[in-house]
Structure formats: structure tokens, C-alpha cells
Design a protein around this motif. Structure first.
Motif, PDB file in Angstrom:
ATOM      1  N   ARG A   1       0.814  -1.225   0.000  1.00 26.20           N
ATOM      2  CA  ARG A   1       0.000   0.000   0.000  1.00 26.20           C
ATOM      3  C   ARG A   1       0.844   1.270   0.000  1.00 26.20           C
ATOM      4  O   ARG A   1       0.456   2.267   0.615  1.00 26.20           O
ATOM      5  N   GLN A   2       2.014   1.215  -0.680  1.00 21.72           N
ATOM      6  CA  GLN A   2       2.816   2.441  -0.730  1.00 21.72           C
ATOM      7  C   GLN A   2       2.139   3.513  -1.575  1.00 21.72           C
ATOM      8  O   GLN A   2       2.351   4.705  -1.373  1.00 21.72           O
ATOM      9  N   ALA A   3       1.325   3.081  -2.543  1.00 22.91           N
ATOM     10  CA  ALA A   3       0.478   4.031  -3.278  1.00 22.91           C
ATOM     11  C   ALA A   3      -0.811   4.164  -2.481  1.00 22.91           C
ATOM     12  O   ALA A   3      -1.232   3.229  -1.821  1.00 22.91           O
TER      13      ALA A   3
ATOM     14  N   ARG B   1      -3.741   6.461   0.000  1.00 24.04           N
ATOM     15  CA  ARG B   1      -4.206   7.649   0.716  1.00 24.04           C
ATOM     16  C   ARG B   1      -3.208   8.302   1.640  1.00 24.04           C
ATOM     17  O   ARG B   1      -3.449   9.421   2.082  1.00 24.04           O
TER      18      ARG B   1
ATOM     19  N   TYR C   1      -1.620  11.508  -4.295  1.00 23.29           N
ATOM     20  CA  TYR C   1      -2.630  10.488  -4.643  1.00 23.29           C
ATOM     21  C   TYR C   1      -4.030  11.046  -4.411  1.00 23.29           C
ATOM     22  O   TYR C   1      -4.900  10.949  -5.279  1.00 23.29           O
TER      23      TYR C   1
ATOM     24  N   ARG D   1      -6.792  11.475  -7.470  1.00 23.99           N
ATOM     25  CA  ARG D   1      -7.977  10.625  -7.391  1.00 23.99           C
ATOM     26  C   ARG D   1      -9.285  11.424  -7.309  1.00 23.99           C
ATOM     27  O   ARG D   1     -10.362  10.840  -7.393  1.00 23.99           O
TER      28      ARG D   1
ATOM     29  N   MET E   1     -12.411   4.445  -7.263  1.00 27.95           N
ATOM     30  CA  MET E   1     -11.209   3.611  -7.176  1.00 27.95           C
ATOM     31  C   MET E   1     -11.068   2.718  -8.416  1.00 27.95           C
ATOM     32  O   MET E   1     -10.003   2.638  -9.026  1.00 27.95           O
TER      33      MET E   1
ATOM     34  N   ILE F   1       4.909  -1.222  -6.876  1.00 28.84           N
ATOM     35  CA  ILE F   1       3.878  -2.256  -6.950  1.00 28.84           C
ATOM     36  C   ILE F   1       2.746  -1.688  -7.780  1.00 28.84           C
ATOM     37  O   ILE F   1       2.360  -0.527  -7.602  1.00 28.84           O
TER      38      ILE F   1
ATOM     39  N   SER G   1      -3.545  -1.262  -8.470  1.00 26.93           N
ATOM     40  CA  SER G   1      -4.756  -1.919  -8.948  1.00 26.93           C
ATOM     41  C   SER G   1      -5.462  -2.423  -7.708  1.00 26.93           C
ATOM     42  O   SER G   1      -5.262  -1.879  -6.624  1.00 26.93           O
ATOM     43  N   ASP G   2      -6.256  -3.442  -7.813  1.00 26.28           N
ATOM     44  CA  ASP G   2      -6.863  -4.034  -6.625  1.00 26.28           C
ATOM     45  C   ASP G   2      -7.155  -5.497  -6.920  1.00 26.28           C
ATOM     46  O   ASP G   2      -7.338  -5.878  -8.076  1.00 26.28           O
TER      47      ASP G   2
ATOM     48  N   ASP H   1     -13.564   3.664   2.488  1.00 23.99           N
ATOM     49  CA  ASP H   1     -13.535   3.299   3.912  1.00 23.99           C
ATOM     50  C   ASP H   1     -14.251   1.996   4.238  1.00 23.99           C
ATOM     51  O   ASP H   1     -14.436   1.677   5.409  1.00 23.99           O
TER      52      ASP H   1
ATOM     53  N   TYR I   1     -14.470 -12.336  -0.529  1.00 21.85           N
ATOM     54  CA  TYR I   1     -15.195 -11.105  -0.900  1.00 21.85           C
ATOM     55  C   TYR I   1     -16.432 -11.433  -1.731  1.00 21.85           C
ATOM     56  O   TYR I   1     -17.472 -10.794  -1.603  1.00 21.85           O
TER      57      TYR I   1
ATOM     58  N   PHE J   1      -1.501 -12.203  -2.818  1.00 26.33           N
ATOM     59  CA  PHE J   1      -2.021 -11.819  -1.502  1.00 26.33           C
ATOM     60  C   PHE J   1      -3.107 -12.807  -1.097  1.00 26.33           C
ATOM     61  O   PHE J   1      -4.192 -12.805  -1.678  1.00 26.33           O
TER      62      PHE J   1
ATOM     63  N   SER K   1      -4.616 -12.508   1.835  1.00 29.58           N
ATOM     64  CA  SER K   1      -4.692 -11.704   3.049  1.00 29.58           C
ATOM     65  C   SER K   1      -5.463 -12.398   4.155  1.00 29.58           C
ATOM     66  O   SER K   1      -5.116 -12.297   5.311  1.00 29.58           O
TER      67      SER K   1
ATOM     68  N   HIS L   1       1.894  -5.346   7.196  1.00 24.64           N
ATOM     69  CA  HIS L   1       0.693  -5.240   6.366  1.00 24.64           C
ATOM     70  C   HIS L   1       0.761  -3.857   5.736  1.00 24.64           C
ATOM     71  O   HIS L   1       1.813  -3.230   5.752  1.00 24.64           O
TER      72      HIS L   1
HETATM   73  O1  CP3 Z   1       0.374   0.245  -3.226  1.00 22.05           O
HETATM   74  C1  CP3 Z   1      -0.111  -0.909  -3.293  1.00 22.05           C
HETATM   75  O2  CP3 Z   1       0.046  -1.761  -2.390  1.00 22.05           O
HETATM   76  C2  CP3 Z   1      -0.794  -1.341  -4.576  1.00 22.05           C
HETATM   77  C3  CP3 Z   1      -2.183  -1.274  -4.644  1.00 22.05           C
HETATM   78  C4  CP3 Z   1      -3.132  -2.216  -3.928  1.00 22.05           C
HETATM   79  C5  CP3 Z   1      -4.433  -1.816  -3.565  1.00 22.05           C
HETATM   80  N1  CP3 Z   1      -5.114  -2.904  -3.110  1.00 22.05           N
HETATM   81  C6  CP3 Z   1      -4.956  -0.472  -3.740  1.00 22.05           C
HETATM   82  C7  CP3 Z   1      -6.094  -0.038  -2.915  1.00 22.05           C
HETATM   83  C8  CP3 Z   1      -3.017  -3.564  -3.592  1.00 22.05           C
HETATM   84  C9  CP3 Z   1      -1.811  -4.479  -3.708  1.00 22.05           C
HETATM   85  C10 CP3 Z   1      -4.284  -3.985  -3.096  1.00 22.05           C
HETATM   86  C11 CP3 Z   1      -4.591  -5.387  -2.734  1.00 22.05           C
HETATM   87  C12 CP3 Z   1      -5.769  -5.652  -1.909  1.00 22.05           C
HETATM   88  N2  CP3 Z   1      -7.030  -5.131  -2.047  1.00 22.05           N
HETATM   89  C13 CP3 Z   1      -5.816  -6.615  -0.887  1.00 22.05           C
HETATM   90  C14 CP3 Z   1      -4.651  -7.449  -0.456  1.00 22.05           C
HETATM   91  C15 CP3 Z   1      -3.727  -6.671   0.414  1.00 22.05           C
HETATM   92  C16 CP3 Z   1      -4.171  -6.481   1.832  1.00 22.05           C
HETATM   93  O3  CP3 Z   1      -4.458  -5.336   2.210  1.00 22.05           O
HETATM   94  O4  CP3 Z   1      -4.212  -7.481   2.554  1.00 22.05           O
HETATM   95  C17 CP3 Z   1      -7.106  -6.633  -0.371  1.00 22.05           C
HETATM   96  C18 CP3 Z   1      -7.610  -7.486   0.774  1.00 22.05           C
HETATM   97  C19 CP3 Z   1      -7.873  -5.697  -1.117  1.00 22.05           C
HETATM   98  C20 CP3 Z   1      -9.318  -5.364  -0.966  1.00 22.05           C
HETATM   99  C21 CP3 Z   1      -9.483  -3.927  -0.573  1.00 22.05           C
HETATM  100  N3  CP3 Z   1      -9.357  -2.885  -1.465  1.00 22.05           N
HETATM  101  C22 CP3 Z   1      -9.733  -3.399   0.722  1.00 22.05           C
HETATM  102  C23 CP3 Z   1      -9.952  -4.204   1.981  1.00 22.05           C
HETATM  103  C24 CP3 Z   1      -9.725  -1.993   0.586  1.00 22.05           C
HETATM  104  C25 CP3 Z   1      -9.803  -0.984   1.714  1.00 22.05           C
HETATM  105  C26 CP3 Z   1     -10.978  -0.094   1.753  1.00 22.05           C
HETATM  106  C27 CP3 Z   1     -10.644   1.263   2.335  1.00 22.05           C
HETATM  107  O5  CP3 Z   1     -11.168   2.222   1.788  1.00 22.05           O
HETATM  108  O6  CP3 Z   1      -9.879   1.355   3.305  1.00 22.05           O
HETATM  109  C28 CP3 Z   1      -9.506  -1.710  -0.779  1.00 22.05           C
HETATM  110  C29 CP3 Z   1      -9.428  -0.385  -1.413  1.00 22.05           C
HETATM  111  C30 CP3 Z   1      -8.079   0.027  -1.889  1.00 22.05           C
HETATM  112  N4  CP3 Z   1      -7.217  -0.758  -2.600  1.00 22.05           N
HETATM  113  C31 CP3 Z   1      -7.503   1.316  -1.731  1.00 22.05           C
HETATM  114  C32 CP3 Z   1      -6.261   1.286  -2.396  1.00 22.05           C
HETATM  115  C33 CP3 Z   1      -5.280   2.418  -2.575  1.00 22.05           C
HETATM  116  C34 CP3 Z   1      -8.154   2.493  -1.037  1.00 22.05           C
HETATM  117  C35 CP3 Z   1      -9.251   3.064  -1.899  1.00 22.05           C
HETATM  118  C36 CP3 Z   1      -9.114   4.519  -2.231  1.00 22.05           C
HETATM  119  O7  CP3 Z   1      -8.011   5.088  -2.246  1.00 22.05           O
HETATM  120  O8  CP3 Z   1     -10.159   5.118  -2.524  1.00 22.05           O
END
Ligand code: CP3
Length: 347
Positions: free
Chosen positions: A32-34, A36, A41, A45, A50, A77, A80-81, A98, A156, A209, A211, A325
Motif C-alpha cells: 500500500r505504498q500508493a 491515501r 494520490y 484521485r 477507485m 507495486i 490496482s486491486d 472506507d 469477498y 495476496f 490476506s 501489512h
Molecule cells: O500500493 C499498493 O500496495 C498497490 C495497490 C493495492 C491496492 N489494493 C490499492 C487499494 C493492492 C496491492 C491492493 C490489494 C488488496 N485489495 C488486498 C490485499 C492486500 C491487503 O491489504 O491485505 C485486499 C484485501 C484488497 C481489498 C481492498 N481494497 C480493501 C480491503 C480496501 C480498503 C478499503 C478502504 O477504503 O480502506 C480496498 C481499497 C483500496 N485498494 C484502496 C487502495 C489504494 C483504497 C481506496 C481509495 O483510495 O479510494
């Protein structure tokens, strides 16, 4: 185009560590280096959902590069998602701010699983284009591609939204093995194709992942989940790419997660790396595992923790430094930059 692993990234610290070569100091990147924690970012955005951002190649490429420029991490990295391949396969899913991924209709029955569509090569075009754009700007820094493992993805799909207890998921797993098999096989294939597209477009390493696999006992993981994760890596078998496998709270599963076909095991912050190394017979490169809570502690306290993680990481054949994490959205990004500079010997 020649693949970067054959031309520019093979001697990078990250690729060397991922293939078991010990490096003077561990290469570092952050899950999650990319996202919020970065003001740039939040700015880029604005006004975009998303999933729109993920599927607009120029945006996804730019967001992938933001933390590389800012923090000088040793790898990008792909932004994407894990639910992006679901969307590309036509599943009605959104990422709600959120909350996380939410499906219009949870997928819990044989009939719902039978309706799932295959992914086509065409539908993966936005992914290939974005990865190509990133790689052309990264030089000798590797891009890490990623996908969600079948269990996490299926959780999911079955729950329909993030869950604490995975009860719908476990109910299906225990009560309808045929539907479970069909769903996890489908999830393995779309994640495998999603990863393969990223590697073919230039990703040098991948991370799978799983997770939420830590919600399972070892026997359940071995009997009901493991073969589908192996099936994901099977999609990459001919590509010769280093593979990282990560789960949260998965200390009991480490050996089985390696046996899926991983080259590197990602360890969360609950298990010290020397203990993880011991569980794996000191034979597997490890990734991890700075406790994200330390990002909010005074610098000296955080620095001693980073030193401790690095020392414990020496119990493994090689080590990639990361958090246990993802980066919490409220993290001060300057703290991440400072950790990278410190590990690179610049502070
Ligand atoms: O920088 C990175 O790591 C690359 C991007 C990345 C995202 N999601 C972007 C994201 C990666 C590798 C993921 C993988 C991902 N997505 C996982 C596996 C990693 C982990 O956290 O265990 C999982 C379980 C998801 C599903 C997911 N997507 C969740 C639980 C959430 C959180 C919701 C929230 O708003 O907190 C997301 C959304 C998400 N994926 C965001 C980002 C940057 C935030 C959304 C936003 O910015 O609007």
C-alpha cells in the motif's frame, strides 16, 4: 520488447533478494505504498472512483510511480486491486471508500457460480497498457505485479463485503464442496490470468495476496484451499518469475504457503522473522515485517524496531524489508521516506 528481467532488473536488489541472494542491506518497498497516505494520490484521485482509476491506464501508471518518486523505494507495486479481475470478468463490484470491495449480489450458490464469465485477453488490455507505461519509466527498478489468492478473492465474493468472521465463506466451504471447487477454480484462473498479463507486460516479480487465509486452520488450508493457490502460480509456470506469497496472521500456514510454489514468504508483524525462518528450516527468503503501529512512534523508537527486523531477517537466506501489512492511510509519508533513506545508508 525484451522482458525487463532479461535486460534491466535481474541485478536489482529486489530481484536478487527474491531469488535467495543475500544483499548488504535488504531491499525495501511498502505494501500500500500508493494510496491515501500520499497527498499527490488524494489530489489525482479527486472525482474518480477507485475502480475507474485502476482501469484508466494513464492514471494507474502515474499512481504506481508516485511512491517510487517520493520515497525512492526499491520496487514499484502495480496500482490496482485484487477485485479488478472480477470487474473485468463482468461481476458487479465497487470499492466503497472506507469499506472496501462490495458486490451487488453475493455469490453463494451453484447457480450464481455457474453464471460467472471467463476473462478474455481483450478485457485485460487496460492492465497491460498501464504496466507497459510504468515499466518504460522505471528503468532498472522492478515492478511487482500482484493478485488476490482464490480464498481471499472468494471470501469477498461470498460475503459480498469485507467480513470479520467469514461465516458465509466457511458455510459454503464445509457444506457444498462442489460449488466451492467451481468458485475457487474460477477465482484461481482469473487471478492467474491477471498476473500473467502483468508479467507479460513487464512486471519482474509477483506477489500473491492471501490476506485472509489466516482465518483458516492448517488442515482446512491444506485440504480445501492450497491447491487453488497452486493453480494461480501454475499460470506463471513457464515465465521464470520470482513469486512472493503473503497472508495476514498466517504464522501457522507458512510451510503450506511455501509449498504452493512460492519463492519468498511474506510474514506479517505478529511473527518475528527469525521465528518464521526457523519454521521454514532457514531455507526460504522472507519479506516483512515492520509493525505498522511503529510508524506513529518517535523516530528513535521506530529506528530500533527497523534494526531489530533487519537483524532477525538475517536468519533467512535473504530478506526483503516491508511492513507487516499495508501502509495505514493516516501515515505521515515523510516517515516512510526516512525509513527508506535509513535502510539505504543515507541517514
Ligand atoms: O500500493 C499498493 O500496495 C498497490 C495497490 C493495492 C491496492 N489494493 C490499492 C487499494 C493492492 C496491492 C491492493 C490489494 C488488496 N485489495 C488486498 C490485499 C492486500 C491487503 O491489504 O491485505 C485486499 C484485501 C484488497 C481489498 C481492498 N481494497 C480493501 C480491503 C480496501 C480498503 C478499503 C478502504 O477504503 O480502506 C480496498 C481499497 C483500496 N485498494 C484502496 C487502495 C489504494 C483504497 C481506496 C481509495 O483510495 O479510494
Amino acid at each position: 520488447m525484451d522482458h525487463p528481467l532479461n535486460t534491466s532488473t535481474a541485478t536489482s536488489a529486489l530481484v536478487r533478494a527474491a531469488t535467495g541472494v543475500r544483499t548488504d542491506s535488504p531491499p525495501i518497498w511498502f505494501m500500500r505504498q500508493a494510496g491515501r497516505s500520499l497527498p499527490e494520490y488524494r489530489e489525482i484521485r479527486r472525482g474518480t472512483t477507485m475502480l475507474e482509476a485502476c482501469l484508466t491506464p494513464a492514471l494507474a501508471a502515474e499512481i504506481t510511480l508516485q511512491p517510487v518518486r517520493r520515497h525512492n523505494v526499491d520496487a514499484a507495486i502495480f496500482f490496482s486491486d485484487i477485485v479488478v479481475p472480477l470487474k473485468l470478468a463482468g461481476v458487479a463490484v465497487e470499492i466503497v471508500a472506507d469499506v472496501g470491495p462490495v458486490l451487488a449480489q453475493p455469490i453463494r450458490t451453484a447457480a450464481a457460480v455457474a453464471k460467472l464469465q471467463e476473462l478474455t485477453a481483450d478485457s485485460l488490455a487496460p492492465i497491460s497498457i498501464a504496466v507497459g507505461a510504468v515499466v518504460s519509466q522505471l528503468g532498472d527498478k522492478p515492478l511487482i505485479g500482484f493478485a488476490g489468492a482464490p480464498f481471499t478473492l472468494a471470501s469477498y465474493m461470498i460475503e459480498g463485503k469485507p467480513s470479520r468472521d467469514y461465516l458465509h465463506t466457511k458455510a459454503l466451504m464445509y457444506s457444498d464442496p462442489e460449488t466451492w471447487d467451481a468458485l475457487l477454480t474460477w477465482a484461481a484462473d482469473i487471478s492467474g490470468q491477471f498476473l500473467r498479463a502483468q508479467v507479460q507486460a513487464g512486471a519482474s516479480v509477483v506477489q500473491l495476496f492471501d490476506s485472509w487465509a489466516g482465518a483458516l486452520s492448517l488442515p482446512d488450508y491444506v485440504e480445501r484451499v492450497m491447491k487453488y493457490s497452486a493453480r494461480v502460480f501454475g499460470h506463471l509456470a513457464d515465465l521464470g518469475i520470482p513469486k512472493i506469497h503473503f497472508g495476514v496472521n498466517s504464522g501457522e500456514l507458512l510451510g503450506a504457503m511455501r509449498d504452493v510454489g512460492a519463492d519468498v514468504i511474506g510474514v506479517d508483524h505478529r511473527l518475528p522473522l527469525d521465528v518464521a525462518a526457523q519454521r521454514l528450516g532457514a531455507s526460504v527468503p522472507l519479506q516483512g515485517n515492520i509493525e505498522p503501529g511503529y510508524l506513529f512512534a518517535p523516530w528513535e523508537t521506530l529506528r530500533s524496531h527497523v534494526d531489530d527486523v533487519i537483524v532477525r531477517g538475517r536468519s533467512a537466506p535473504s530478506h526483503i524489508l516491508n511492513l507487516g501489512h499495508g501502509v495505514p492511510p493516516t501515515t505521515d509519508p515523510d516517515v516512510l521516506t526516512r525509513i527508506v533513506a535509513y535502510v539505504h545508508g543515507e541517514e
